[in-house]
Design a protein around this motif. Sequence first.
Motif, PDB file in Angstrom:
ATOM      1  N   GLU A   3       0.820  -1.205   0.000  1.00 42.68           N
ATOM      2  CA  GLU A   3       0.000   0.000   0.000  1.00 42.68           C
ATOM      3  C   GLU A   3       0.853   1.254   0.000  1.00 42.68           C
ATOM      4  O   GLU A   3       0.370   2.350  -0.249  1.00 42.68           O
ATOM      5  N   ARG A  10      -1.698   3.398 -11.263  1.00 42.50           N
ATOM      6  CA  ARG A  10      -2.762   3.218 -10.277  1.00 42.50           C
ATOM      7  C   ARG A  10      -2.898   4.402  -9.328  1.00 42.50           C
ATOM      8  O   ARG A  10      -3.953   4.595  -8.720  1.00 42.50           O
ATOM      9  N   VAL A  17     -10.267   8.108  -5.524  1.00 43.83           N
ATOM     10  CA  VAL A  17     -11.048   7.560  -4.415  1.00 43.83           C
ATOM     11  C   VAL A  17     -10.848   8.385  -3.148  1.00 43.83           C
ATOM     12  O   VAL A  17     -11.811   8.729  -2.440  1.00 43.83           O
ATOM     13  N   ARG A  78      -5.042   1.154   4.444  1.00 42.27           N
ATOM     14  CA  ARG A  78      -6.243   0.715   3.726  1.00 42.27           C
ATOM     15  C   ARG A  78      -7.293   0.186   4.697  1.00 42.27           C
ATOM     16  O   ARG A  78      -8.483   0.501   4.586  1.00 42.27           O
ATOM     17  N   ALA A 182     -17.024   1.315  -2.375  1.00 42.22           N
ATOM     18  CA  ALA A 182     -16.834   0.331  -3.450  1.00 42.22           C
ATOM     19  C   ALA A 182     -15.547   0.619  -4.220  1.00 42.22           C
ATOM     20  O   ALA A 182     -14.777  -0.296  -4.542  1.00 42.22           O
ATOM     21  N   GLY A 183     -15.296   1.897  -4.512  1.00 47.97           N
ATOM     22  CA  GLY A 183     -14.068   2.274  -5.218  1.00 47.97           C
ATOM     23  C   GLY A 183     -12.827   1.974  -4.404  1.00 47.97           C
ATOM     24  O   GLY A 183     -11.807   1.516  -4.940  1.00 47.97           O
ATOM     25  N   LEU A 185     -12.437  -0.376  -2.087  1.00 47.06           N
ATOM     26  CA  LEU A 185     -12.218  -1.825  -2.055  1.00 47.06           C
ATOM     27  C   LEU A 185     -11.575  -2.319  -3.347  1.00 47.06           C
ATOM     28  O   LEU A 185     -10.781  -3.263  -3.347  1.00 47.06           O
ATOM     29  N   ALA A 186     -11.904  -1.649  -4.462  1.00 44.19           N
ATOM     30  CA  ALA A 186     -11.384  -2.095  -5.758  1.00 44.19           C
ATOM     31  C   ALA A 186     -10.000  -1.530  -6.070  1.00 44.19           C
ATOM     32  O   ALA A 186      -9.176  -2.212  -6.698  1.00 44.19           O
ATOM     33  N   LEU A 187      -9.689  -0.308  -5.617  1.00 44.94           N
ATOM     34  CA  LEU A 187      -8.494   0.382  -6.090  1.00 44.94           C
ATOM     35  C   LEU A 187      -7.379   0.531  -5.063  1.00 44.94           C
ATOM     36  O   LEU A 187      -6.200   0.443  -5.413  1.00 44.94           O
ATOM     37  N   LYS A 190      -3.954  -3.585  -1.080  1.00 44.01           N
ATOM     38  CA  LYS A 190      -3.711  -4.191   0.221  1.00 44.01           C
ATOM     39  C   LYS A 190      -2.214  -4.263   0.466  1.00 44.01           C
ATOM     40  O   LYS A 190      -1.413  -4.243  -0.464  1.00 44.01           O
TER      41      LYS A 190
END
Length: 466
Positions: A3, A10, A17, A78, A182-183, A185-187, A190
């Motif tokens: 992270e 990315r 986000v 995160r 939601a964003g 969790l996706a972007l 971890k």
Amino acid sequence: MTEDTISGRRRWGVLLVLCGAIFLEGIDVAMLNVALPSIRAGLGLATGELQWVMSAYVLGYGGFMLLGGRAADLFGRRRMFVGWLAVFLLFSGLGGLATEGWMLIAARFVTGVAAAFMTPAGLSVITTGFPEGPERERALLVYSGTSAAGFSVGLVAGGLLASAGWRWVFFAPVVLAALILAGALALVPKAAKPVRAGRLDLAGGFLVTAAVVLLVLGVERAGHAGAGRTVATLGAGLALLGLFALVERRAPEPLVRLGILRGGALVRANAAGLLFSGAFFGFQFLVVLYLQEVRGWSTLQTSFAMMVVGIDAVLSPTVVPKLVARHGNGRLIFSGLLVAALAYGLFLPLGADWAYVAMLPGLVLLGLAFALVYGPLTIAATEGVAEQEQGLAGGLLYTSFQFGAALGLAGVTGVAAASEAALEGYRTALLVPFAAALVAAAVSLPGVRRARARRNVTQKLIEHVQ
């Protein structure tokens, strides 16, 4: 990928986000600001109780921010960001279901606590994911500009929603928070390896939160309580702050490593941030009440009147990076604080029937001041801090912002309540943000001098080499 090492492609998706989260925080606060008179009417709140609808949030936010920043460093940025964003979503919605003042105040306090863990985690994702230098500075200025955009949109959205019913001011952010969750969790990546376990300094967190609550309560009581009770409350708050410092000095894993406070730039940034935030929140609280309760303006009219302050949403990511590169953070912060003092000074002769054109110059100047101060303060408060303490640095800064906001709200409320006539009270209370901005400028002045000295040394070295 960890992270802390986000790939170039990315990074900007992650920034989107995180900007969404700070936009959410800005829109949430702004919508509540313009809905305060509607909430007062709906729940039958006195002015002092109404102030606590705002102060409960900033107390939860400011009181737990240091704990949140440290938790992000220890347990994963995160994890803290996503988990507490979910709590923010839940209690924002619960605030809209309140039927008594205490219910709303409690919901706002927990929402503030959630923001206290979420915000420094998000900021530290940026300061560790973007390399130090122009790229990180641009990301931070975009981030701060997005916060301003949230405030501006929130002023208009709050007016529209409050016109339909004040409860919608709390229900609407739930949808935005769900999309951001939601964003995230996706972007947001971890950690590739387990985060170093550590011990959270709960004793320090309790002491600093209790100290903030007592200090704000003492300031709020000053205008309508006896001198003895006020002094006792303030004294207890200061005593707890002293005890907090002792606990931190002896704690094996302190909430605040006191050595980080030896950095002059960090301390100046936090002190200026506290005063600037207190001035702004106190000012906007007074102006909203003036427009709606003295002038009789609707929530929507008030929203559009205040929206001009949001020009910093445009200036922060476009003009300010160029000014930072040319003049440095110190000069911009000092200049912006002087502009803020001028803006508040223009409102001191507030009249019962002021036309909007009389208010417009001060509001425009305040938007300019926000652009010059907010982003550069964020850079100054995190620049040069070790990566493993970026969460702590962010927590310190946002603690200063929220502590300042709570004190500013309490201060103007106490001064305004001391006057029998509303307009006279508002006019006297406007001296509080005016004075706070001037003191903030004085606090930031050494940073301008040191920056000038560094530039002179650098220029002499260049001339010597040539």
